[in-house]
Design an enzyme around this catalytic site. Structure first.
Site, PDB file in Angstrom:
ATOM      1  N   ARG A  13       0.866  -1.172   0.000  1.00 15.12           N
ATOM      2  CA  ARG A  13       0.000   0.000   0.000  1.00 15.12           C
ATOM      3  C   ARG A  13       0.904   1.223   0.000  1.00 15.12           C
ATOM      4  O   ARG A  13       2.094   1.126   0.306  1.00 15.12           O
ATOM      5  CB  ARG A  13      -0.877   0.013   1.244  1.00 15.12           C
ATOM      6  N   HIS A  14       0.346   2.360  -0.339  1.00 15.96           N
ATOM      7  CA  HIS A  14       1.110   3.607  -0.231  1.00 15.96           C
ATOM      8  C   HIS A  14       1.435   3.850   1.242  1.00 15.96           C
ATOM      9  O   HIS A  14       0.799   3.269   2.127  1.00 15.96           O
ATOM     10  CB  HIS A  14       0.282   4.764  -0.788  1.00 15.96           C
TER      11      HIS A  14
ATOM     12  N   ASN B  74      -5.186   9.728   6.122  1.00 13.81           N
ATOM     13  CA  ASN B  74      -5.285   8.610   7.062  1.00 13.81           C
ATOM     14  C   ASN B  74      -5.156   9.104   8.503  1.00 13.81           C
ATOM     15  O   ASN B  74      -5.708   8.513   9.416  1.00 13.81           O
ATOM     16  CB  ASN B  74      -4.232   7.537   6.777  1.00 13.81           C
TER      17      ASN B  74
ATOM     18  N   ARG C 181      -0.156   9.816  -3.578  1.00 12.08           N
ATOM     19  CA  ARG C 181       0.419   9.067  -2.468  1.00 12.08           C
ATOM     20  C   ARG C 181       1.147   7.796  -2.902  1.00 12.08           C
ATOM     21  O   ARG C 181       2.088   7.366  -2.250  1.00 12.08           O
ATOM     22  CB  ARG C 181      -0.640   8.778  -1.400  1.00 12.08           C
TER      23      ARG C 181
ATOM     24  N   GLU D 135      -7.607   4.129  -6.206  1.00  8.29           N
ATOM     25  CA  GLU D 135      -8.432   3.635  -5.100  1.00  8.29           C
ATOM     26  C   GLU D 135      -9.914   3.602  -5.468  1.00  8.29           C
ATOM     27  O   GLU D 135     -10.356   4.350  -6.344  1.00  8.29           O
ATOM     28  CB  GLU D 135      -8.206   4.528  -3.862  1.00  8.29           C
TER      29      GLU D 135
ATOM     30  N   HIS E  16      -3.610   0.862  -3.491  1.00  9.25           N
ATOM     31  CA  HIS E  16      -4.484   1.239  -2.378  1.00  9.25           C
ATOM     32  C   HIS E  16      -5.149   0.014  -1.756  1.00  9.25           C
ATOM     33  O   HIS E  16      -5.215  -1.037  -2.374  1.00  9.25           O
ATOM     34  CB  HIS E  16      -5.542   2.204  -2.906  1.00  9.25           C
TER      35      HIS E  16
HETATM   36  C1  LIG Z   1      -5.983   6.334   3.711  1.00  7.66           C
HETATM   37  O1  LIG Z   1      -5.972   7.614   3.073  1.00  7.66           O
HETATM   38  C2  LIG Z   1      -6.313   7.617   1.698  1.00  7.66           C
HETATM   39  C3  LIG Z   1      -6.264   9.038   1.266  1.00  7.66           C
HETATM   40  O2  LIG Z   1      -4.996   9.559   1.418  1.00  7.66           O
HETATM   41  C4  LIG Z   1      -7.706   7.045   1.476  1.00  7.66           C
HETATM   42  O3  LIG Z   1      -8.031   6.960   0.107  1.00  7.66           O
HETATM   43  C5  LIG Z   1      -7.788   5.695   2.087  1.00  7.66           C
HETATM   44  O4  LIG Z   1      -9.126   5.212   1.947  1.00  7.66           O
HETATM   45  C6  LIG Z   1      -7.398   5.777   3.548  1.00  7.66           C
HETATM   46  N1  LIG Z   1      -7.530   4.473   4.106  1.00  7.66           N
HETATM   47  C7  LIG Z   1      -8.469   4.226   4.979  1.00  7.66           C
HETATM   48  C8  LIG Z   1      -8.897   2.807   5.046  1.00  7.66           C
HETATM   49  O5  LIG Z   1      -8.940   5.080   5.711  1.00  7.66           O
END
Ligand SMILES: *[C@@H]1O[C@H](CO)[C@@H](O)[C@H](O)[C@H]1NC(C)=O
Ligand SMILES: *[C@@H]1O[C@H](CO)[C@@H](O)[C@H](O)[C@H]1NC(C)=O
Ligand SMILES: *[C@@H]1O[C@H](CO)[C@@H](O)[C@H](O)[C@H]1NC(C)=O
Ligand SMILES: *[C@@H]1O[C@H](CO)[C@@H](O)[C@H](O)[C@H]1NC(C)=O
Length: 462
Positions: A231-232, A238, A286, A307, A372
């Protein structure tokens, strides 16, 4: 390439009949087709005659003599095994609405192929023969090496013995083997793979589903290779629990990006440290930031790796979604695979847009993919044969490099954790809280970090 729609195949049933001498990679190809079609939600199953044979002839250890055409007992057992496999397959077509059944046997003579052809036609099933023909001795030896280390027939056997015995088994089959040919089998629907994919002969491919299978097997290769998934790094979103968007990495996310080249080297090992990887990312910042320190010059961006599109919920936190769209929030938990965000996507939508990625992955050698959470879950499900209802709930932690090594009968998984903390972005069923509950009553995720679970998956893949 048309988008896959289930209605296309609703009334079509296909029986793929494997043809070829032993050690031609038939079982591997059969298993891959099943895994690929199941991933696309097309109900498929493989019926392996060897497994039936082992069920019937339990008492004596099987050696090459068993396959001598002069061995009457051997012939009877083998005939019974084929009959049972075919019976079970027909029952599966009718009772369980199977769509693609694969008969994994040798079917070495024209007469035998005619018999199965008649049976399929009587039952309104399209038969397609898939021959793996190979005279490349090295390829054959490589296949034997795979078989003898994984086949139940050679458990606890000396390696030399297994090789010699297997070569003898092949000799017996060669005595009456008849290859498929356009001049002798003009009416049959068949695919003939010559030395894996150095030449491919097609005859009378008619339906859409058949052509999908053809397209898939045309892309397969059997060179050993590995696929790395990550994953990034942790993003700024996040930290705030927001989903979607195109945020930058957080400070800890950048630390992961800087450490990633080392993790990759560690995973390659000393002898392969000069391996030239190709790096795939999505079009979002990202993932590209995460790839930015990798010393490889082939870096490709794929829109298909972006994503899951959260539509109207883009930029919201799970709590905000729960408040603003309570029904949607519940509907998503009830069926996460099918649920499509308002104006956005579902997991099923992702699988459809990932299909070209899977095809390209099958063609490629060593690849590192930085993408993602939802996309990784779908890719992982393809390689590990994870059922749809489970795949959206798998936990794939941040700051961890996963390595997949596809083998003949299983995919090996290993992972390296970067020792860099990150927020948990895992949401369990029935809550808007992030993070995994160790003792909750929620449906547990399949935890990628858990070794025993991995072991189970590998066994299933056999
Ligand atoms: C983590 O952050 C990215 C945006 O930067 C988002 O698309 C992703 O859904 C986030 N992951 C979760 C599971 O919250
Ligand atoms: C398929 O091949 C097996 C193994 O050679 C053979 O025993 C069987 O009869 C074949 N199937 C049919 C229906 O002919
Ligand atoms: C991301 O980083 C770039 C460069 O540091 C900066 O210009 C941009 O404003 C940042 N974007 C966000 C959304 O913070
Ligand atoms: C890796 O492959 C690319 C493209 O083929 C090439 O330009 C590059 O020099 C290679 N790098 C190494 C380290 O071998």
């Amino acid at each position: 390439m048309p988008i896959y729609s289930i209605s296309h195949v609703e009334n079509v049933r296909v029986c793929v009949v494997m043809v070829g001498l032993p050690a031609r990679g038939k079982s591997l190809i059969a298993q891959k087709i099943v895994r690929y079609l199941s991933w696309l939600s097309i109900k498929s199953k493989c019926f392996n005659v060897g497994n039936y044979r082992r069920l019937i002839a339990t008492d004596s250890p099987i050696t090459a003599e068993f396959f001598d055409p002069q061995n009457q007992d051997g012939l009877e057992v083998r005939q019974e095994a084929v009959d049972r496999a075919i019976q079970d397959m027909m029952k599966w077509f009718s009772d369980e609405n199977g769509v693609v059944g694969i008969l994994d046997a040798t079917n070495s003579t024209r007469e035998r192929r005619q018999a199965i052809l008649r049976l399929c036609r009587e039952n309104l099933i399209e038969p397609i023969f898939l021959e793996s023909w190979c005279n490349d001795y090295e390829l054959i030896l490589q296949n034997i090496a795979d078989v003898k280390t994984t086949s139940p027939d050679y458990q606890n056997k000396d390696l030399d013995f297994a090789t010699q015995d297997f070569l003898q088994r092949i000799k017996y089959y060669e005595q009456y083997y008849e290859t498929m040919d356009v001049s002798t089998d003009p009416d049959l629907t068949f695919i003939k793979l010559v030395n894996v994919n150095s030449q491919i002969i097609l005859n009378r491919i008619e339906s859409y589903l058949e052509s999908r299978i053809v397209y898939y097997v045309m892309n397969l290769h059997i060179k050993p290779r590995s696929i790395w998934l990550s994953r990034h790094g942790e993003s700024e979103y996040n930290l705030t629990g927001q989903i979607g968007g195109d945020a930058n990495l957080s400070e800890r996310g950048w630390r992961y990006a800087k450490k990633l080249p080392d993790l990759v080297l560690k995973s390659l090992g000393e002898e392969n440290k000069h391996t030239n990887l190709t790096v795939w990312t999505s079009t979002l910042k990202r993932t590209q930031q995460t790839a930015s320190f990798l010393p490889y010059n082939r870096k490709l961006q794929w829109k298909a790796l972006d994503e899951l599109d959260a539509g109207e919920c883009d930029g919201m936190t799970y709590e905000e979604i729960e408040q603003k769209f309570p029904d949607d929030f519940k509907a998503r938990d009830d069926n996460k695979y099918e649920y499509r965000y308002r104006g956005g996507e579902s997991y099923r939508d992702i699988v459809i847009r990932l299909e070209p990625i899977i095809m390209e992955l099958e063609r490629q050698e060593n690849i590192l993919i930085i993408t993602h959470q939802a996309v990784l879950r779908c890719l992982y499900a393809y390689f590990m044969n994870v059922p749809q209802e489970e795949s959206p709930w798998m936990s794939i932690p941040l700051h961890t490099l996963i390595k997949l090594e596809p083998r003949a009968y299983l995919t090996l998984v290993s992972r390296i954790k970067a020792d860099i903390p990150a927020v948990s972005t895992y949401k369990e069923k029935g809550t808007s809280q992030l993070g995994e509950q160790k003792d909750g009553n929620y449906l547990k995720s399949r935890d990628l970090i858990n070794d025993s679970e991995m072991h189970k998956l590998e066994n299933q893949a056999k």
